[in-house]
Design a protein around this motif. Structure first.
Motif, PDB file in Angstrom:
ATOM      1  N   VAL B 145       0.853  -1.200   0.000  1.00 41.37           N
ATOM      2  CA  VAL B 145       0.000   0.000   0.000  1.00 41.37           C
ATOM      3  C   VAL B 145       0.885   1.245   0.000  1.00 41.37           C
ATOM      4  N   ALA B 146       1.926   1.241   0.836  1.00 35.77           N
ATOM      5  CA  ALA B 146       2.813   2.417   0.931  1.00 35.77           C
ATOM      6  C   ALA B 146       3.463   2.714  -0.417  1.00 35.77           C
ATOM      7  N   ILE B 147       3.961   1.656  -1.077  1.00 34.22           N
ATOM      8  CA  ILE B 147       4.617   1.847  -2.387  1.00 34.22           C
ATOM      9  C   ILE B 147       3.607   2.391  -3.407  1.00 34.22           C
ATOM     10  N   ALA B 148       2.419   1.761  -3.406  1.00 40.92           N
ATOM     11  CA  ALA B 148       1.407   2.165  -4.387  1.00 40.92           C
ATOM     12  C   ALA B 148       0.987   3.617  -4.170  1.00 40.92           C
ATOM     13  N   VAL B 149       0.792   3.993  -2.898  1.00 41.70           N
ATOM     14  CA  VAL B 149       0.346   5.360  -2.584  1.00 41.70           C
ATOM     15  C   VAL B 149       1.413   6.377  -3.012  1.00 41.70           C
ATOM     16  N   LEU B 150       2.647   6.062  -2.679  1.00 38.47           N
ATOM     17  CA  LEU B 150       3.750   6.964  -3.024  1.00 38.47           C
ATOM     18  C   LEU B 150       3.822   7.167  -4.545  1.00 38.47           C
ATOM     19  N   TRP B 151       3.673   6.072  -5.258  1.00 40.05           N
ATOM     20  CA  TRP B 151       3.746   6.131  -6.732  1.00 40.05           C
ATOM     21  C   TRP B 151       2.549   6.875  -7.316  1.00 40.05           C
ATOM     22  N   GLN B 152       1.366   6.635  -6.712  1.00 40.93           N
ATOM     23  CA  GLN B 152       0.164   7.341  -7.193  1.00 40.93           C
ATOM     24  C   GLN B 152       0.345   8.856  -7.078  1.00 40.93           C
ATOM     25  N   ALA B 153       1.068   9.303  -6.050  1.00 37.21           N
ATOM     26  CA  ALA B 153       1.199  10.740  -5.788  1.00 37.21           C
ATOM     27  C   ALA B 153       2.337  11.380  -6.589  1.00 37.21           C
ATOM     28  N   ALA B 154       3.147  10.545  -7.243  1.00 39.50           N
ATOM     29  CA  ALA B 154       4.397  11.056  -7.828  1.00 39.50           C
ATOM     30  C   ALA B 154       4.175  11.798  -9.150  1.00 39.50           C
ATOM     31  N   PRO B 155       4.885  12.911  -9.348  1.00 43.99           N
ATOM     32  CA  PRO B 155       4.759  13.650 -10.617  1.00 43.99           C
ATOM     33  C   PRO B 155       5.222  12.836 -11.826  1.00 43.99           C
ATOM     34  N   LEU B 156       6.215  11.959 -11.612  1.00 48.66           N
ATOM     35  CA  LEU B 156       6.717  11.142 -12.725  1.00 48.66           C
ATOM     36  C   LEU B 156       5.585  10.288 -13.298  1.00 48.66           C
ATOM     37  N   PRO B 232       2.218  17.634 -14.153  1.00 46.59           N
ATOM     38  CA  PRO B 232       2.825  16.643 -13.265  1.00 46.59           C
ATOM     39  C   PRO B 232       3.396  17.294 -12.001  1.00 46.59           C
ATOM     40  N   ARG B 233       2.744  17.057 -10.895  1.00 46.33           N
ATOM     41  CA  ARG B 233       3.190  17.554  -9.586  1.00 46.33           C
ATOM     42  C   ARG B 233       2.843  16.522  -8.530  1.00 46.33           C
ATOM     43  N   TRP B 234       3.478  16.630  -7.355  1.00 53.24           N
ATOM     44  CA  TRP B 234       3.046  15.781  -6.235  1.00 53.24           C
ATOM     45  C   TRP B 234       1.595  16.107  -5.929  1.00 53.24           C
ATOM     46  N   THR B 235       0.788  15.087  -5.689  1.00 56.07           N
ATOM     47  CA  THR B 235      -0.645  15.331  -5.529  1.00 56.07           C
ATOM     48  C   THR B 235      -1.237  14.477  -4.407  1.00 56.07           C
ATOM     49  N   TRP B 236      -2.344  14.983  -3.858  1.00 54.50           N
ATOM     50  CA  TRP B 236      -3.114  14.178  -2.883  1.00 54.50           C
ATOM     51  C   TRP B 236      -4.193  13.363  -3.586  1.00 54.50           C
ATOM     52  N   ARG B 237      -4.390  13.673  -4.866  1.00 54.49           N
ATOM     53  CA  ARG B 237      -5.427  12.909  -5.597  1.00 54.49           C
ATOM     54  C   ARG B 237      -4.853  11.570  -5.988  1.00 54.49           C
ATOM     55  N   ILE B 238      -4.837  10.649  -5.019  1.00 49.70           N
ATOM     56  CA  ILE B 238      -4.110   9.405  -5.259  1.00 49.70           C
ATOM     57  C   ILE B 238      -5.019   8.242  -5.617  1.00 49.70           C
ATOM     58  N   LEU B 239      -6.339   8.384  -5.414  1.00 49.17           N
ATOM     59  CA  LEU B 239      -7.215   7.268  -5.781  1.00 49.17           C
ATOM     60  C   LEU B 239      -7.372   7.275  -7.292  1.00 49.17           C
ATOM     61  N   PRO B 240      -7.059   6.181  -7.973  1.00 46.15           N
ATOM     62  CA  PRO B 240      -7.153   6.193  -9.431  1.00 46.15           C
ATOM     63  C   PRO B 240      -8.573   6.547  -9.854  1.00 46.15           C
ATOM     64  N   GLY B 241      -8.660   7.514 -10.713  1.00 41.98           N
ATOM     65  CA  GLY B 241      -9.963   7.859 -11.272  1.00 41.98           C
ATOM     66  C   GLY B 241     -10.868   8.617 -10.327  1.00 41.98           C
ATOM     67  N   GLN B 242     -10.358   9.114  -9.209  1.00 41.15           N
ATOM     68  CA  GLN B 242     -11.259   9.786  -8.269  1.00 41.15           C
ATOM     69  C   GLN B 242     -11.884  11.042  -8.867  1.00 41.15           C
TER      70      GLN B 242
END
Lengths: 527, 253
Positions: B145-156, B232-242
């Motif tokens: 979960v931690a890895i996925a969340v971090l990646w979801q938030a990443a600008p890359l 592309p920026r760090w974001t809190w919108r991490i749920l895919p498709g939210q």
């Protein structure tokens, strides 16, 4: 009674419309950028680049800005390359006009003041001149003219603003019945491609491509002898981030908005779809994107609006109409085309009236350039290889028109488009004439019949940024080359293996500029 | 003239054919996961070394291994087919009519090839995470979960998602056209695996909810694929498709 937006070239002697516009500008320019009703914040809603504004002297570096100038939000909100282009700009102009009207009334001006428009009408050469009141730096009394800005460099950079009729074609607008196109189709519609809320992108409709883009570039331009790749050398109108600072911007967009009203009055042809020359009824366009069209009120509060709320300009919230929305140059184009393709003149009108729309819109690739084309300060040649099967089919369809019975309910003949895709650029202030199938060694200026249109780079810089929201996809522009291809067909040249395209620069381009057309494609479309 | 039916974006941009193909694959997977518990589909291999062995087994000739490979392809097809509607429609527009089927086929084959190649790597990662879990005394699922969340938030990652919206620059003629379709498929496959793989660690580390998690994830990733590009920026919108969910909700209401 709705307020009337008047034609700036037809203001009667002694008319005070521009005087009050200037008075309101003076007042709004005294307000700080931190006030959302200031001239500066209104311009920043369209676009802002903090460093560029500081370089040009429009922003004090010590001011703490109320919004992040790099973020897309209340500022940097303008909609381009999208089907929201027209409704967003209408809402924006209406909010701007309401703030100006508030100031004007408080100064004792008329309660029915309305923003004028600059109708650069290709059929009336005098209207293509830059409106006189905006040109002098000083007024008769020696005070600064509020309608003047120094950063208007024009076509050649010397401050002379010259617009040719061919830069700002409007008759193609009246030939295009569809308001929008889907993202998986060519951007050939009047109002743009179905997109999400989009600050820049590749789905500009015909009106946004021309005349909107060329007027921005030809007023703004680049200061003579300087590099157009350096943003501060370009005129304000040439860039999203500065266009709203120039008072002429608002008259230009008032005219774009007026052309939308004109388009809605174009007569529907029997072969047009049921929704021809009508606004979309799609709820994605009418009601979305929820809460993202955010506009300021004169009292400094904000409100959100949508396309659905700006469709009726005479409604109390907008309360305006245009002095003239008649459609210039609306001709029986289809009948004339059928005549050129060999239908007897007596039958052409009947046949044009009887033609129906195709059962299904179909778009087919006919040819393509083999690689990207780098445009330069001198004319650049490119070649589009044609597919013999596709040109054969096109030729056969065009030939078959001649033998149609006068009352035949056949679909209208295919239209042909030259699509310039992935147009990326290091400058926004560029414009090129595009010629198709020009005779070898010919002087392009002597062959208007081969002039496919103009390519303007307004918005190209933002769309080219690899790290931007559009991942550097660039602009897409669509030129209708049906008449040129018809002429090729009639002279037996359509069976050629390739067609030549020539780009002739109309603005100064520097040696270091990187202006690329990713691909040139030719399509035929039946509908 | 195509009819302008008012549908919400996620439904309008979906391809009925690809959705049907995806549904069939899901049904086969559901049936297969009950009837064939011995197939080592998506079950973690103990080490990177045995992952390599699993790789060779998958490409070997044993019937079980063939079945495992087939199931992996089924899973990829089930999860990703609906996401290919946009790139395939863009590819068809840029292909000569007589080449449209061939272009789409080459694109899909190249795309699938990337997923087949990364399969064994993906299957090996949970084992690395088990080792990590033992070292850090955290449950493997929490690490996933931690890895996925971090990646979801990443600008890359957002940059990669934006690139998925780029229209392909394809040649129209001859071998160059084939080459470009393959390259487009490979690029798209690499972008997709990079964007989706960290989220796929979730079902891999929660075997009990494997299939439902995979299904939920593929719906979410599909919504995200259709969402408009963003800076592309760090974001809190991490749920895919939210961002798409409210649109869908308003439409249903």
């Amino acid at each position: 009674m709705a307020r009337v937006r008047k034609d700036v070239w037809q203001l009667p002697a002694g008319d005070k419309t521009l005087f009050w516009y200037g008075e309101a500008i003076r007042e709004l320019q005294t307000r700080s950028i931190t006030d959302i009703t200031s001239w500066w914040s209104l311009a920043a809603m369209h676009g802002i680049d903090r460093q560029l504004w500081i370089d040009l002297g429009y922003l004090d570096a010590s001011v703490t800005l109320p919004f992040d100038p790099d973020a897309l939000g209340f500022w940097n909100q303008c909609q381009h390359g999208s089907w929201y282009f027209l409704p967003w700009h209408r809402a924006y102009l209406a909010a701007f006009e309401a703030i100006l009207l508030d100031v004007i009334v408080k100064k004792g001006g008329p309660a029915d003041w309305a923003l004028p428009y600059w109708n650069y009408d290709p059929t009336k050469p005098d209207t293509l001149k830059f409106p006189t009141a905006f040109a002098p730096e000083l007024l008769d009394d020696g005070s600064k003219n509020p309608l003047w800005v120094k950063e208007r460099y024009g076509r050649r950079g010397n401050g002379v603003i010259s617009i040719r009729a061919s830069d700002i074609p409007v008759s193609p607008l009246w030939q295009e019945p569809e308001f929008f196109n889907e993202p998986q189709d060519l951007p050939t519609s009047f109002g743009g491609t179905r997109t999400a809320f989009s600050h820049g992108g590749s789905g500009a409709g015909l009106l946004e491509q021309r005349p909107h883009g060329p007027v921005h570039v030809l007023v703004g331009g680049t200061k003579e002898g300087t590099d157009p790749d350096i943003a501060k050398n370009n005129g304000l109108m040439a860039m999203f981030e500065t266009a709203g600072i120039d008072p002429i911007f608002w008259l230009h967009h008032s005219n774009i908005d007026r052309l939308w009203e004109s388009w809605l009055t174009v007569r529907r042809h029997p072969s047009d779809p049921a929704d021809a020359y009508k606004n979309p009824t799609d709820t994605d366009w009418l009601n979305e994107p929820a809460g993202q069209f955010v506009m300021p009120r004169p009292d400094g509060t904000t409100f959100t609006t949508t396309a659905a709320k700006v469709l009726n300009t005479k409604a109390p919230e907008l309360n305006y109409e245009y002095q003239d929305i008649s459609v210039p140059g609306q001709q029986q184009v289809l009948a004339a085309r059928l005549g050129r393709l060999g239908v007897a003149p007596t039958d052409a009108n009947n046949l044009a009236g009887a033609m129906t729309m195709a059962a299904q819109k179909s778009t087919e690739l006919v040819g393509e350039s083999s690689a990207a084309i780098r445009l330069a300060a001198t004319p650049t040649d490119a070649r589009v290889q044609l597919d013999s099967a596709a040109t054969g089919k096109l030729s056969a369809k065009l030939s078959s028109i001649r033998s149609l019975a006068p009352a035949s309910a056949a679909p209208a003949p295919d239209r042909v488009y030259l699509v310039l895709e992935n147009v990326t650029s290091t400058t926004d202030a560029g414009m090129f004439d595009v010629y198709v199938n020009l005779p070898k060694d010919a002087n392009p200026a002597q062959h208007p019949e081969n002039h496919a249109g103009v390519l303007s780079l307004f918005g190209a810089r933002a769309a080219s940024q690899a790290g931007g929201p559009h991942a550097g996809a660039g602009l897409t522009q669509t030129l209708d080359i049906t008449d040129i291809v018809d002429a090729m067909h009639l002279s037996g040249q359509l069976n050629a293996q390739a067609v030549d395209v020539k780009f002739v620069p109309q603005t100064p381009i520097s040696a270091g500029s990187k202006i690329d057309v990713g691909r040139l494609r030719v399509y035929r479309q039946s509908r | 003239m195509s009819p302008h039916v008012p549908l919400p974006t996620p439904l309008r941009q979906a391809s009925p054919v690809l959705l049907f193909a995806s549904l069939c694959c899901w049904l086969l997977l559901a049936a297969g996961s009950e009837g064939l518990p011995s197939v080592a589909l998506c079950s973690p291999s103990p080490t990177l070394v045995t992952a390599g062995a699993a790789f060779s087994t998958i490409y070997g000739l044993s019937a079980t291994a063939m079945l495992a490979a087939l199931f992996w392809i089924l899973m990829v097809a089930a999860m990703t087919a609906p996401q290919l509607a946009q790139p395939i429609s863009q590819l068809r527009l840029r292909s000569l009519v007589q080449r449209r089927g061939r272009s789409a086929g080459l694109f899909a084959a190249a795309y699938l090839l990337v997923w087949i190649a990364v399969g064994p790597i993906l299957l090996a990662v949970p084992n690395a995470m088990t080792v990590l879990a033992q070292a850090t005394a955290l449950p493997a699922f929490v690490i996933a979960v931690a890895i996925a969340v971090l990646w979801q938030a990443a600008p890359l990652r957002q940059g990669m998602l934006n690139r998925c919206h780029r229209v392909p620059n394809l040649s129209a003629f001859g071998a160059a056209a084939d080459r470009d379709c393959i390259r487009f498929g490979l690029t798209h496959g690499l972008l997709c695996t990079a964007i989706c793989a960290p989220a796929m660690l979730l079902p891999l580390t929660a075997p009990a909810f494997h299939l439902p998690l995979m299904f939920a994830l593929s719906v979410a990733l599909q919504l995200e694929r259709l969402a408009p590009p963003r800076p592309p920026r760090w974001t809190w919108r991490i749920l895919p498709g939210q961002a798409v969910v409210p649109v869908l909700f308003r439409w249903i209401r």
